[in-house]
Design an enzyme around this catalytic site. Structure first.
Site, PDB file in Angstrom:
ATOM      1  N   LYS A 208       0.844  -1.195   0.000  1.00  0.00           N
ATOM      2  CA  LYS A 208       0.000   0.000   0.000  1.00  0.00           C
ATOM      3  C   LYS A 208       0.884   1.251   0.000  1.00  0.00           C
ATOM      4  O   LYS A 208       0.689   2.154  -0.784  1.00  0.00           O
ATOM      5  CB  LYS A 208      -0.919  -0.023   1.227  1.00  0.00           C
ATOM      6  CG  LYS A 208      -1.792   1.191   1.352  1.00  0.00           C
ATOM      7  CD  LYS A 208      -2.746   1.104   2.533  1.00  0.00           C
ATOM      8  CE  LYS A 208      -3.430   2.454   2.723  1.00  0.00           C
ATOM      9  NZ  LYS A 208      -4.355   2.457   3.844  1.00  0.00           N
ATOM     10  N   GLU A 214      10.408  -4.711   4.737  1.00  0.00           N
ATOM     11  CA  GLU A 214      10.507  -6.113   4.306  1.00  0.00           C
ATOM     12  C   GLU A 214      10.238  -6.225   2.809  1.00  0.00           C
ATOM     13  O   GLU A 214      10.980  -6.880   2.064  1.00  0.00           O
ATOM     14  CB  GLU A 214       9.485  -6.985   5.048  1.00  0.00           C
ATOM     15  CG  GLU A 214       9.746  -7.163   6.530  1.00  0.00           C
ATOM     16  CD  GLU A 214       9.036  -6.128   7.383  1.00  0.00           C
ATOM     17  OE1 GLU A 214       8.768  -5.005   6.893  1.00  0.00           O
ATOM     18  OE2 GLU A 214       8.747  -6.429   8.562  1.00  0.00           O
ATOM     19  N   GLY A 265      -4.823  -1.673   4.860  1.00  0.00           N
ATOM     20  CA  GLY A 265      -4.030  -2.808   4.368  1.00  0.00           C
ATOM     21  C   GLY A 265      -4.729  -4.146   4.595  1.00  0.00           C
ATOM     22  O   GLY A 265      -4.794  -4.996   3.704  1.00  0.00           O
ATOM     23  N   ARG A 266      -5.282  -4.346   5.790  1.00  0.00           N
ATOM     24  CA  ARG A 266      -5.902  -5.639   6.107  1.00  0.00           C
ATOM     25  C   ARG A 266      -7.286  -5.783   5.488  1.00  0.00           C
ATOM     26  O   ARG A 266      -7.931  -6.810   5.643  1.00  0.00           O
ATOM     27  CB  ARG A 266      -5.946  -5.844   7.619  1.00  0.00           C
ATOM     28  CG  ARG A 266      -6.576  -4.711   8.401  1.00  0.00           C
ATOM     29  CD  ARG A 266      -6.268  -4.832   9.888  1.00  0.00           C
ATOM     30  NE  ARG A 266      -6.731  -3.682  10.662  1.00  0.00           N
ATOM     31  CZ  ARG A 266      -6.052  -2.563  10.842  1.00  0.00           C
ATOM     32  NH1 ARG A 266      -4.870  -2.406  10.272  1.00  0.00           N
ATOM     33  NH2 ARG A 266      -6.541  -1.579  11.588  1.00  0.00           N
ATOM     34  N   GLU A 351      -5.116  -6.629  14.634  1.00  0.00           N
ATOM     35  CA  GLU A 351      -4.558  -5.329  14.245  1.00  0.00           C
ATOM     36  C   GLU A 351      -5.658  -4.255  14.285  1.00  0.00           C
ATOM     37  O   GLU A 351      -5.382  -3.088  14.520  1.00  0.00           O
ATOM     38  CB  GLU A 351      -3.909  -5.412  12.857  1.00  0.00           C
ATOM     39  CG  GLU A 351      -2.907  -4.288  12.602  1.00  0.00           C
ATOM     40  CD  GLU A 351      -2.136  -4.419  11.293  1.00  0.00           C
ATOM     41  OE1 GLU A 351      -2.741  -4.298  10.228  1.00  0.00           O
ATOM     42  OE2 GLU A 351      -0.907  -4.632  11.345  1.00  0.00           O
ATOM     43  N   HIS A 382      -5.890 -33.097  16.972  1.00  0.00           N
ATOM     44  CA  HIS A 382      -4.794 -33.952  17.430  1.00  0.00           C
ATOM     45  C   HIS A 382      -3.640 -33.126  17.973  1.00  0.00           C
ATOM     46  O   HIS A 382      -2.518 -33.615  18.092  1.00  0.00           O
ATOM     47  CB  HIS A 382      -4.348 -34.874  16.296  1.00  0.00           C
ATOM     48  CG  HIS A 382      -5.459 -35.775  15.854  1.00  0.00           C
ATOM     49  ND1 HIS A 382      -5.716 -36.987  16.469  1.00  0.00           N
ATOM     50  CD2 HIS A 382      -6.433 -35.598  14.932  1.00  0.00           C
ATOM     51  CE1 HIS A 382      -6.793 -37.536  15.905  1.00  0.00           C
ATOM     52  NE2 HIS A 382      -7.247 -36.709  14.972  1.00  0.00           N
ATOM     53  N   LYS A 491       9.251  -0.915  14.302  1.00  0.00           N
ATOM     54  CA  LYS A 491       9.860  -0.552  13.011  1.00  0.00           C
ATOM     55  C   LYS A 491      10.994   0.447  13.223  1.00  0.00           C
ATOM     56  O   LYS A 491      12.078   0.321  12.653  1.00  0.00           O
ATOM     57  CB  LYS A 491       8.818   0.100  12.093  1.00  0.00           C
ATOM     58  CG  LYS A 491       7.772  -0.839  11.530  1.00  0.00           C
ATOM     59  CD  LYS A 491       6.886  -0.081  10.537  1.00  0.00           C
ATOM     60  CE  LYS A 491       5.662  -0.882  10.156  1.00  0.00           C
ATOM     61  NZ  LYS A 491       4.717  -0.135   9.320  1.00  0.00           N
TER      62      LYS A 491
END
Ligand code: F6P
Length: 522
Positions: A208, A214, A265-266, A351, A382, A491
């Site tokens: 965005k 990263e 963003g999400r 978030e 399990h 950050k």
């Protein structure tokens, strides 16, 4: 917009009294015994999804008070403000309009949405971009020379498209492979680069902001690899999906698809960030994904609160978090293609609602986002279901089951469905055992979301349902669900520590970080 924080309403106090007198000791088994119509009263049909909420720790009186809480908190007014394009993300002064990305064009809309006129220009831009992006997706799909699509992005620029491409694997065109690189850990990109060839790979740089460290690090490394391997046609092999087209151009990418600051963003899988999905399932499939979500938007926008599935789920979330004080919710999709669904929901809910102050910055006296976690069933059974059945903490579970399978292997699907039903049943019913070790307390709550099939349409509806239920709890809590300041400090510190890893300078560092820095440098 006329809203009141949930704890400042009369309904909140009434709910506390109800919880103290009857809610804490509520037993869902007794409730079923007393009311043969409970399943009907506590289930809800919504577009493409049927929800059984009857195994939850809730009765009519609680539900009525929770609906009062929603009314008194001004949920409807807040919802209308979102759908009118008001700047409800107050700390970033932005509108919140991911729903507009799945809205049909104005010309195709039914009358009765006067508020859409406020955002008519944005809607026109949405469709121009969508058409361009889907046309590009079809060109790439038809291009047999491109065999690998590598999406480089993180957070919302990774989790949405990755989750959806995996979930809709049955709809993915054969002949193309999709890779998702998100981690700055070079092992991830290196492993993908080992498998692909310059001439047959398309890199999608999804960010965005086009500043996330990263993603930029991975994008630069991918470009360096492309150059080193003799790649020349950047326009053919790189495209950018971003609101910051200028930065993408400066990076050297000319093929760009934009979106807008009013898409979080999400919440961005519906935008250009969804391009890998469009390439995987085709333009028609992507339009169905949007249409399924739009159906859920309309349900959320227009259904009365008492028959509104996102509202009912969001109210349960508040009931569990603030009165029962449950701190987590486990999500259990009984479909192996939904393997990234829990991770997707972690970002969506944690978030959005992992906040300790209200929208005005005032400290909150109650809990907000629960921890969201889970794995597809039956695998989770399990691993950690032991704790869900017999642990000391009560964890509400949200099952997702899909009626029809897309494979024809005999027996498997019936067994899968038997397991999801049995787990929900076991959590609720429990089993008495005098010895203790084999005692299942039961009365452990769960919700059950049922899809007819896992398709672009139903997945769109499911994800939009989750977005809106997060809106509901966030709205009652009075928080801004659309910012994420909590990711910033780490950050900033990472940049500083990166320099220290180079220089070894530990001046002014805390003892632990200094000690670890020294260890890492030797
Ligand atoms: O750091 C958190 C975050 O801002 C998320 O909200 C976002 O989805 C992710 O980083 C990626 O951001 P971008 O798409 O700008 O690279």
């Amino acid at each position: 917009m006329n809203t009141t924080r949930c704890d400042r309403t009369p309904a909140w106090r009434a709910l506390q009294t109800l919880f103290d007198t009857a809610g804490r000791a509520f037993d869902v088994r007794e409730a079923f015994a007393a009311d043969p119509k409970r399943f009907g009263a506590f289930s809800q049909s919504a577009p493409h999804i049927f929800a059984d909420l009857s195994k939850n720790l809730i009765d009519e009186a609680t539900q009525t008070l929770l609906l009062d809480l929603a009314q008194q908190s001004g949920l409807q007014s807040h919802r209308e403000a979102m759908f009118a394009g008001e700047k409800i993300n107050n700390t970033e002064h932005r509108a919140v309009m991911h729903w507009l990305l799945r809205n049909p064009p104005l010309a195709l809309m039914n009358k009765g949405r006067e508020d859409i006129q406020n955002v008519a220009n944005e809607l026109t831009e949405v469709h121009a971009t969508l058409d361009a992006m889907l046309a590009y997706a079809e060109v790439v799909r038809a291009d047999a020379a491109i065999t690998d699509v590598v999406n480089i992005g993180i957070g919302g620029s990774d989790l949405g498209p990755q989750m959806a491409v995996l979930a809709l694997d049955e709809y993915v065109t054969p002949g193309k492979r999709f890779h998702f690189v998100s981690n700055v850990d070079g092992h991830e990109l290196a492993a993908v680069l080992k498998k692909v060839k310059v001439e047959s790979t398309l890199f999608l740089i999804a960010s965005k902001t086009f500043t996330t460290i990263e993603t930029m690090t991975n994008a630069h490394s991918a470009k360096a690899w492309f150059d080193a391997k003799g790649g020349t046609n950047v326009a053919r092999h790189f495209a950018a999906l971003t609101t910051n087209v200028a930065a993408a151009n400066a990076f050297g990418i000319s093929t760009t698809f934009g979106f807008w600051d009013w898409v979080g963003g999400r919440y961005s899988v519906w935008s250009a960030i969804g391009l890998p999905l469009a390439m995987a399932i085709g333009a028609q499939g992507f339009r169905e994904f949007l249409a399924g979500a739009h159906d859920m938007d309309e349900h959320f926008r227009t259904a009365p609160l008492a028959q509104n599935l996102p509202v009912r789920l969001g109210l349960l979330d508040v009931w569990y978090r603030n009165f029962h004080k449950f701190t987590s919710r486990s999500v259990a999709p009984y479909h192996c293609a939904l393997k990234r669904y829990p991770a997707y929901l972690q970002q969506l809910e944690m978030e959005s609602n992992g906040k300790q102050v209200d929208a005005h910055g005032e400290a909150l006296p109650y809990g907000t986002s629960p921890v969201i976690w889970g794995e597809p069933g039956t695998n989770g059974q399990h691993a950690y279901f032991q704790m869900l059945h017999q642990g000391t903490d009560v964890v509400p579970v949200e099952f997702v089951a899909v009626k029809k399978a897309k494979h024809s292997l005999p027996g498997h699907h019936t067994l899968l469905l038997a397991n999801v039903l049995a787990q929900a049943q076991a959590l609720m019913l429990g089993k008495a055992d005098a010895g203790g070790h084999k005692n299942f307390p039961g009365n452990r709550p769960s919700s059950f979301l049922l899809l007819d099939e896992l398709s672009p349409t139903t997945l769109g509806a499911l994800i939009a349902l989750q977005e809106h239920r997060v809106f509901v709890s966030g709205s009652l809590w009075g928080i801004n669900s659309f910012d994420q300041w909590g990711v910033e400090l780490g950050k900033v510190l990472a940049k500083e520590v990166q320099a220290r890893l180079g220089s070894g300078d530990a001046t002014g560092l805390d003892g632990s970080t200094a000690g670890l820095l020294a260890k890492l440098r030797t």
